[in-house]
Motif scaffolding. Structure first.
Motif, PDB file in Angstrom:
ATOM      1  N   ARG A  97       9.097   4.655  -7.546  1.00 51.67           N
ATOM      2  CA  ARG A  97       9.496   3.323  -7.066  1.00 51.67           C
ATOM      3  C   ARG A  97      11.000   3.146  -7.174  1.00 51.67           C
ATOM      4  N   ARG A  98      11.566   3.654  -8.253  1.00 51.66           N
ATOM      5  CA  ARG A  98      13.021   3.568  -8.439  1.00 51.66           C
ATOM      6  C   ARG A  98      13.738   4.322  -7.319  1.00 51.66           C
ATOM      7  N   ALA A  99      13.180   5.448  -6.931  1.00 51.20           N
ATOM      8  CA  ALA A  99      13.800   6.239  -5.850  1.00 51.20           C
ATOM      9  C   ALA A  99      13.761   5.472  -4.522  1.00 51.20           C
ATOM     10  N   VAL A 100      12.668   4.749  -4.282  1.00 54.46           N
ATOM     11  CA  VAL A 100      12.575   3.944  -3.053  1.00 54.46           C
ATOM     12  C   VAL A 100      13.652   2.857  -3.066  1.00 54.46           C
ATOM     13  N   GLU A 149       0.820  -1.225   0.000  1.00 52.75           N
ATOM     14  CA  GLU A 149       0.000   0.000   0.000  1.00 52.75           C
ATOM     15  C   GLU A 149       0.850   1.271   0.000  1.00 52.75           C
ATOM     16  N   ASN A 150       2.073   1.168   0.524  1.00 50.77           N
ATOM     17  CA  ASN A 150       2.952   2.338   0.541  1.00 50.77           C
ATOM     18  C   ASN A 150       3.412   2.738  -0.858  1.00 50.77           C
ATOM     19  N   PHE A 151       3.313   1.819  -1.837  1.00 52.33           N
ATOM     20  CA  PHE A 151       3.953   2.049  -3.138  1.00 52.33           C
ATOM     21  C   PHE A 151       3.024   1.926  -4.344  1.00 52.33           C
ATOM     22  N   VAL A 152       1.799   1.446  -4.145  1.00 55.16           N
ATOM     23  CA  VAL A 152       0.897   1.269  -5.292  1.00 55.16           C
ATOM     24  C   VAL A 152       0.650   2.588  -6.016  1.00 55.16           C
ATOM     25  N   GLY A 153       0.623   3.689  -5.282  1.00 53.17           N
ATOM     26  CA  GLY A 153       0.327   4.985  -5.896  1.00 53.17           C
ATOM     27  C   GLY A 153       1.531   5.639  -6.560  1.00 53.17           C
ATOM     28  N   LEU A 154       2.707   5.024  -6.452  1.00 46.72           N
ATOM     29  CA  LEU A 154       3.913   5.644  -7.011  1.00 46.72           C
ATOM     30  C   LEU A 154       4.111   5.253  -8.463  1.00 46.72           C
ATOM     31  N   ASP A 155       4.614   6.185  -9.278  1.00 51.09           N
ATOM     32  CA  ASP A 155       4.993   5.849 -10.657  1.00 51.09           C
ATOM     33  C   ASP A 155       6.389   5.218 -10.657  1.00 51.09           C
ATOM     34  N   ASP A 156       6.875   4.882 -11.878  1.00 49.74           N
ATOM     35  CA  ASP A 156       8.180   4.220 -12.015  1.00 49.74           C
ATOM     36  C   ASP A 156       9.304   4.980 -11.319  1.00 49.74           C
ATOM     37  N   THR A 200       8.297  -7.492  -2.433  1.00 47.16           N
ATOM     38  CA  THR A 200       7.126  -6.636  -2.594  1.00 47.16           C
ATOM     39  C   THR A 200       6.876  -6.402  -4.080  1.00 47.16           C
ATOM     40  N   PRO A 201       5.750  -6.897  -4.614  1.00 48.04           N
ATOM     41  CA  PRO A 201       5.529  -6.827  -6.073  1.00 48.04           C
ATOM     42  C   PRO A 201       5.745  -5.424  -6.649  1.00 48.04           C
ATOM     43  N   GLU A 202       5.330  -4.379  -5.940  1.00 51.16           N
ATOM     44  CA  GLU A 202       5.443  -3.005  -6.453  1.00 51.16           C
ATOM     45  C   GLU A 202       6.898  -2.548  -6.573  1.00 51.16           C
ATOM     46  N   LEU A 203       7.807  -3.193  -5.839  1.00 54.49           N
ATOM     47  CA  LEU A 203       9.218  -2.776  -5.860  1.00 54.49           C
ATOM     48  C   LEU A 203      10.108  -3.787  -6.581  1.00 54.49           C
ATOM     49  N   ARG A 204       9.513  -4.868  -7.047  1.00 54.54           N
ATOM     50  CA  ARG A 204      10.286  -5.949  -7.673  1.00 54.54           C
ATOM     51  C   ARG A 204      10.730  -5.552  -9.065  1.00 54.54           C
ATOM     52  N   GLY A 205      11.992  -5.906  -9.383  1.00 53.21           N
ATOM     53  CA  GLY A 205      12.489  -5.694 -10.736  1.00 53.21           C
ATOM     54  C   GLY A 205      13.166  -4.341 -10.931  1.00 53.21           C
ATOM     55  N   TYR A 206      13.238  -3.528  -9.885  1.00 56.39           N
ATOM     56  CA  TYR A 206      13.909  -2.221 -10.011  1.00 56.39           C
ATOM     57  C   TYR A 206      15.377  -2.268  -9.593  1.00 56.39           C
ATOM     58  N   SER A 207      15.819  -3.403  -9.036  1.00 57.70           N
ATOM     59  CA  SER A 207      17.224  -3.519  -8.632  1.00 57.70           C
ATOM     60  C   SER A 207      18.096  -3.624  -9.876  1.00 57.70           C
ATOM     61  N   THR A 208      19.232  -2.945  -9.852  1.00 57.27           N
ATOM     62  CA  THR A 208      20.120  -2.892 -11.014  1.00 57.27           C
ATOM     63  C   THR A 208      21.491  -3.468 -10.672  1.00 57.27           C
ATOM     64  N   VAL A 209      22.303  -3.654 -11.712  1.00 53.08           N
ATOM     65  CA  VAL A 209      23.683  -4.102 -11.522  1.00 53.08           C
ATOM     66  C   VAL A 209      24.426  -3.137 -10.600  1.00 53.08           C
TER      67      VAL A 209
END
Ligand code: ZN
Ligand code: ZN
Length: 258
Positions: free
Chosen positions: A134-137, A124-131, A166-175
């Motif tokens: 979420r990247r900033a989080v 719920e903390n992140f559903v309202g955030l755009d890309d 957390t599905p809303e934050l998944r996949g934003y981690s980078t090398v």
């Protein structure tokens, strides 16, 4: 071979009674189990009232739990560690150090559970955030994780890539994030863990997930074992999964000098 599970919870936070967890550790063939109940010495106001209400307050109850652990030790041959899972908040190192020094646990597990006060496990903390939001989080999460390693406050760092849960934050981690974490841990006495908290669950991966794990291994980082079990039924299944995971990577779990 997995001998010690350093990260479980008892009813002194959100887990099960100590004796039942110890029986499960015995049945899993472990030589020792560590109770790392949730603890936060930096929450204030509503956040503090919420933790107290939930019973996530080992800073207030650790002496009572210690009596329970001492009693449980008389009933088993395996080791029981009197540990803590402490919320790490950058800028509050002095408060955390003061508490850990006074409490004198066998060891301390440090966790980044939030970024700028937002719990990273709460969708719920992140559903309202755009890309970008979420990247900033996620950027903030890895900054906190690296600061945790730099702080040298803890023996173990919990669930290194918790945000992936957390599905809303998944996949934003980078090398770059992986390299940042690996550089910090390669340079720190704090050992990350392989955490099985969600591997048999909806998420289906260990922490750290494969790409971060590979990067950490490339930097010579070792790992302790943390089932993050909250119930006896979780202990044996997660220890079996961890055993296979360490074997698959041809690595031995790190042990603490406790
Ligand atoms: Zn945690
Ligand atoms: Zn935990």
């Amino acid at each position: 071979m997995v001998r010690f599970d350093y990260h479980t919870h008892s009813n002194y936070s959100d887990g099960y009674f100590i004796p039942g967890m110890v029986r499960a550790a015995e049945a899993a063939g472990l030589e020792g189990i560590g109770f790392a109940d949730h603890c936060n010495v930096t929450a204030e106001g509503d956040a503090r009232r919420r933790l107290d209400g939930l019973g996530f307050a080992l800073d207030e109850t650790y002496e009572r739990r210690r009596q329970g652990i001492e009693w449980a030790r008389t009933e088993t041959e395996i080791e029981i560690f009197d540990a803590v899972e402490m919320d790490y908040v950058p800028g509050r190192e002095a408060d955390i150090a003061e508490f850990l020094e006074a409490a004198g646990f066998d060891y301390a597990v440090g966790s980044v559970h939030s970024v700028d006060g937002a719990d990273v496990q709460w969708s719920e903390n992140f559903v309202g955030l755009d890309d970008d939001g979420r990247r900033a989080v996620v950027d903030g999460y890895y900054d906190n994780l690296a600061a945790l390693a730099d702080s040298e406050l803890f023996d173990i760092a919990a669930h290194a890539d918790l945000i992936e849960r957390t599905p809303e934050l998944r996949g934003y981690s980078t090398v770059e994030h992986y390299e940042q974490a690996a550089a910090a841990f390669a340079d720190s006495d704090t050992v990350p863990e392989i955490n099985a908290g969600r591997v048999l669950d909806d998420y289906g991966e260990f922490h750290p997930a494969p790409d971060l794990l590979t990067t950490l291994l490339d930097h010579g980082v070792e790992f302790t074992v943390g089932s993050d079990a909250h119930h006896p039924e979780e202990v044996g299944r997660r220890i079996d999964a961890l055993e296979r995971h360490f074997d698959d990577h041809g690595i031995e779990p790190a042990t603490l000098d406790v």
